[in-house]
Design a protein around this motif. Structure first.
Motif, PDB file in Angstrom:
ATOM      1  N   PHE A 187      20.550   0.163 -38.464  1.00 47.53           N
ATOM      2  CA  PHE A 187      21.187  -1.053 -37.938  1.00 47.53           C
ATOM      3  C   PHE A 187      22.410  -0.695 -37.098  1.00 47.53           C
ATOM      4  N   ILE A 188      23.252   0.200 -37.616  1.00 48.37           N
ATOM      5  CA  ILE A 188      24.449   0.619 -36.883  1.00 48.37           C
ATOM      6  C   ILE A 188      24.070   1.306 -35.580  1.00 48.37           C
ATOM      7  N   THR A 189      23.039   2.164 -35.629  1.00 49.22           N
ATOM      8  CA  THR A 189      22.592   2.842 -34.415  1.00 49.22           C
ATOM      9  C   THR A 189      22.076   1.847 -33.389  1.00 49.22           C
ATOM     10  N   SER A 190      21.335   0.841 -33.847  1.00 52.50           N
ATOM     11  CA  SER A 190      20.798  -0.170 -32.923  1.00 52.50           C
ATOM     12  C   SER A 190      21.913  -0.958 -32.253  1.00 52.50           C
ATOM     13  N   ILE A 191      22.958  -1.336 -33.032  1.00 54.85           N
ATOM     14  CA  ILE A 191      24.085  -2.087 -32.471  1.00 54.85           C
ATOM     15  C   ILE A 191      24.818  -1.240 -31.435  1.00 54.85           C
TER      16      ILE A 191
ATOM     17  N   ILE B 243      22.644  -1.079 -28.277  1.00 53.13           N
ATOM     18  CA  ILE B 243      22.718  -2.327 -27.500  1.00 53.13           C
ATOM     19  C   ILE B 243      24.036  -2.403 -26.736  1.00 53.13           C
ATOM     20  N   PHE B 244      25.128  -2.003 -27.389  1.00 58.45           N
ATOM     21  CA  PHE B 244      26.436  -2.026 -26.740  1.00 58.45           C
ATOM     22  C   PHE B 244      26.478  -1.057 -25.562  1.00 58.45           C
ATOM     23  N   MET B 245      25.944   0.125 -25.747  1.00 51.66           N
ATOM     24  CA  MET B 245      25.952   1.119 -24.677  1.00 51.66           C
ATOM     25  C   MET B 245      25.079   0.679 -23.500  1.00 51.66           C
ATOM     26  N   VAL B 246      23.963   0.008 -23.799  1.00 53.96           N
ATOM     27  CA  VAL B 246      23.124  -0.518 -22.718  1.00 53.96           C
ATOM     28  C   VAL B 246      23.893  -1.556 -21.914  1.00 53.96           C
ATOM     29  N   GLY B 247      24.636  -2.428 -22.610  1.00 52.36           N
ATOM     30  CA  GLY B 247      25.439  -3.425 -21.919  1.00 52.36           C
ATOM     31  C   GLY B 247      26.503  -2.802 -21.036  1.00 52.36           C
ATOM     32  N   VAL B 248      27.158  -1.754 -21.537  1.00 51.73           N
ATOM     33  CA  VAL B 248      28.180  -1.060 -20.752  1.00 51.73           C
ATOM     34  C   VAL B 248      27.559  -0.375 -19.541  1.00 51.73           C
ATOM     35  N   PHE B 249      26.406   0.271 -19.748  1.00 48.72           N
ATOM     36  CA  PHE B 249      25.749   0.980 -18.648  1.00 48.72           C
ATOM     37  C   PHE B 249      25.246   0.015 -17.578  1.00 48.72           C
ATOM     38  N   MET B 250      24.655  -1.102 -17.992  1.00 47.31           N
ATOM     39  CA  MET B 250      24.134  -2.063 -17.029  1.00 47.31           C
ATOM     40  C   MET B 250      25.233  -2.793 -16.273  1.00 47.31           C
ATOM     41  N   SER B 251      26.458  -2.752 -16.772  1.00 45.63           N
ATOM     42  CA  SER B 251      27.582  -3.376 -16.064  1.00 45.63           C
ATOM     43  C   SER B 251      28.074  -2.512 -14.909  1.00 45.63           C
TER      44      SER B 251
END
Length: 204
Positions: A44-48, A51-59
């Motif tokens: 669960f922690i790895t998934s969160i 998801i956060f890193m994907v959001g940062v990268f896509m920004s």
């Protein structure tokens, strides 16, 4: 019966929370299990974090370029492109980025007949050209089945009522079946009475 009424929302909250935890944890927990690492909640922690890193990268500019390339490939697929477009529009509707929102503004319109009102969302504007001249119309989406199904209306800006509701508040009203609607809704355009319980008054 009183005990059931009190315990039901609590039980549903814990059940949905536990289901969400297991669902998110299931993305990476099989990898850790295969590696012999059995730590509760690690997936669960790895998934969160993922998801956060994907959001940062896509920004970033590079992330936007990669996303654009991926969307180009997806839109070339016959069936997948329709599913992706529909899901993207739903996610864009509640996006924290105001410029990318599919739902630009919340309005109240007289629908389906005189004396009845409905909550709608302005998604875009269109120019209607006729012999009488050009007229700017608002494209209004009115949900009829939760949020993902509804009707489209092209309406003049003078025929809509703009309440002091945010897009997120209006979505909560639709998803809750109207239970989360405030008792008083204010608007800057005047005073209009919806019914005996909900009134639209002039905003202070």
């Amino acid at each position: 019966m009183t005990g059931c009424v009190i315990l039901f929302p609590i039980a549903m909250t814990f059940y949905i929370t536990w289901w969400f935890f297991r669902f998110v944890d299931g993305f990476f927990s099989p990898i850790y299990t295969h590696l012999g690492i059995n730590v509760f909640g690690l997936g669960f922690i790895t998934s969160i974090i993922f998801i956060f890193m994907v959001g940062v990268f896509m920004s970033s500019w590079l992330g936007a370029s990669v996303l654009g390339l991926g969307e180009w490939f997806i839109k070339k697929m016959p069936l997948v492109r329709h599913i992706y477009s529909a899901s993207k529009q739903i996610s864009a509707a509640i996006s924290p980025d105001q410029s990318s929102r599919a739902f630009k503004e919340v309005i109240i319109l007289r629908h389906p007949r005189i004396g009845e009102y409905a909550i709608g969302f302005i998604t875009s504007t269109v120019i209607l050209r006729s012999s009488a001249g050009d007229e700017e119309l608002s494209c209004v989406y009115v949900p009829t089945n939760h949020l993902y199904l509804g009707d489209i209306f092209l309406m003049s800006k003078n025929d809509v009522i703009r309440p002091n509701l945010s897009v997120r508040e209006a979505i909560e009203i639709v998803l809750s079946g109207g239970m989360s609607i405030p008792q008083i809704i204010s608007t800057v355009e005047g005073i209009t009475v919806l019914d005996d319980n909900v009134r639209i008054g002039k905003s202070p």
